[in-house]
Every structure is written in structure tokens, then in C-alpha cells.
Design an enzyme around this catalytic site. Sequence first.
Site, short mmCIF file in Angstrom:
data_model
loop_
_atom_site.label_atom_id
_atom_site.label_comp_id
_atom_site.label_asym_id
_atom_site.label_seq_id
_atom_site.Cartn_x
_atom_site.Cartn_y
_atom_site.Cartn_z
N LEU A 285 0.89 -1.16 0.00
CA LEU A 285 0.00 0.00 0.00
C LEU A 285 0.92 1.20 0.00
CD1 LEU A 285 -2.69 -0.84 2.72
CD2 LEU A 285 -3.13 -0.41 0.31
N ASP A 286 0.57 2.24 -0.74
CA ASP A 286 1.47 3.39 -0.76
C ASP A 286 1.52 4.07 0.62
OD1 ASP A 286 -0.36 5.69 -0.58
OD2 ASP A 286 -0.92 5.27 -2.64
N PHE A 287 2.48 4.93 0.80
CA PHE A 287 2.76 5.58 2.08
C PHE A 287 1.52 6.26 2.67
CE2 PHE A 287 4.67 9.26 4.45
CZ PHE A 287 5.39 8.54 5.39
N SER B 148 -1.72 5.63 1.88
CA SER B 148 -2.90 4.76 1.98
C SER B 148 -2.86 3.98 3.28
CB SER B 148 -2.96 3.81 0.79
OG SER B 148 -3.11 4.55 -0.40
#
Length: 179
Positions: free
Chosen positions: A39-41, A43
Site C-alpha cells: 500500500l502506498d505511504f 494509503s
Amino acid sequence: MLIRFWKPCNVLCQFTDNDGRKVLADFIDLPGVYAAGRLDFYSEGLLLLTDHGPTAAQITSPKFEKEKTYWVQVEGIPNDEALAALRNGLKLKEGMTKPARVERLIFEPDLPPREPPIRYRAKIPTSWIQIVLSEGKNRQVRRMTAAVGHPTLRLVRWAIGDVTLEGLVPGKWEELGRE
């Protein structure tokens, strides 16, 4: 071993970082487990971790088409045309996305407040949609909602397959068992 973890916002999906940002090791102290996916930073939500390579492949490999469910707070209120575009697939830089299941949420999900809070603008309404994908291009949900004119404000992965966040809170994890 399979672990479900509620990754908070502003945490990297890795165990170390040279820049002092929060990482998985700040929450999970188990040797030999690795994130099955990312998951991106910015999210938050469900992250599965495992110490078993074949299990990680089942979760992450596009050939298995594991469905991932996202609750997405967007700027504005998407009309039927925007929702249809998300459902049918969109052209992104690297090509077309696969069709997705998309619906308006008639309720605001019962989620803990995000830290840091999302920006609030009195003259721009927000709404929630659910997007179910079976692929995982880099920052795909954010790029899809932006492409239809509704930038993502908050992104929560609620489920991977039939594993959900139900009963967890941000920063907590639970072992689900072996494989």
C-alpha cells in the site's frame, strides 16, 4: 504463517527506512515475515504478511486475480458517467485497467479518524465509493479516481479476498494461522 495488519497512513510497507519514516518494524516484531503486496505511504488498511513464498504469490500474482476491496473518499460526488468509466476500465500511462466493480457507498464507513486528518474544504463536498479490483498497478485507485475528476482524499483497503479489517484498529495485527 499469515498475518493481517491495519497499516496506518504514513507508514512504509517495508521493515527498514534510511529516512526515519515509520515502517512495518515499528508495529510488527516477527522475524521472517514479509508483506504480500503493498500500500502506498499515504494509503491505509489491510496488509497481509507471510513467511511462506507460495502464499505470498497467491496474494500478489496477477494470474491469481485475488480481489481487493477499497473504500475511497473522493473529492466531489461522482456521477453515473464517472462510475461507469471506473467500472469499464480506464486508460492509464501503462495501458488499460481491467474492469472493476464500483459502487457509491450510501453510508460513510465506520472508520477511525485518519492521522493526519484529510484536508477539509467547506465548499467542496466529498463522497465515498467502493472499488473492487483484481489487479494492482502502482497507485492504481488514486490514478483512476483522478482520471474521472474525483481525486482520492482517503484510501482504505478493506479486504483482500475474504480477509477484512473487521475487528482490527490502525497499527494492530493478528495472526490468522499457517498458510
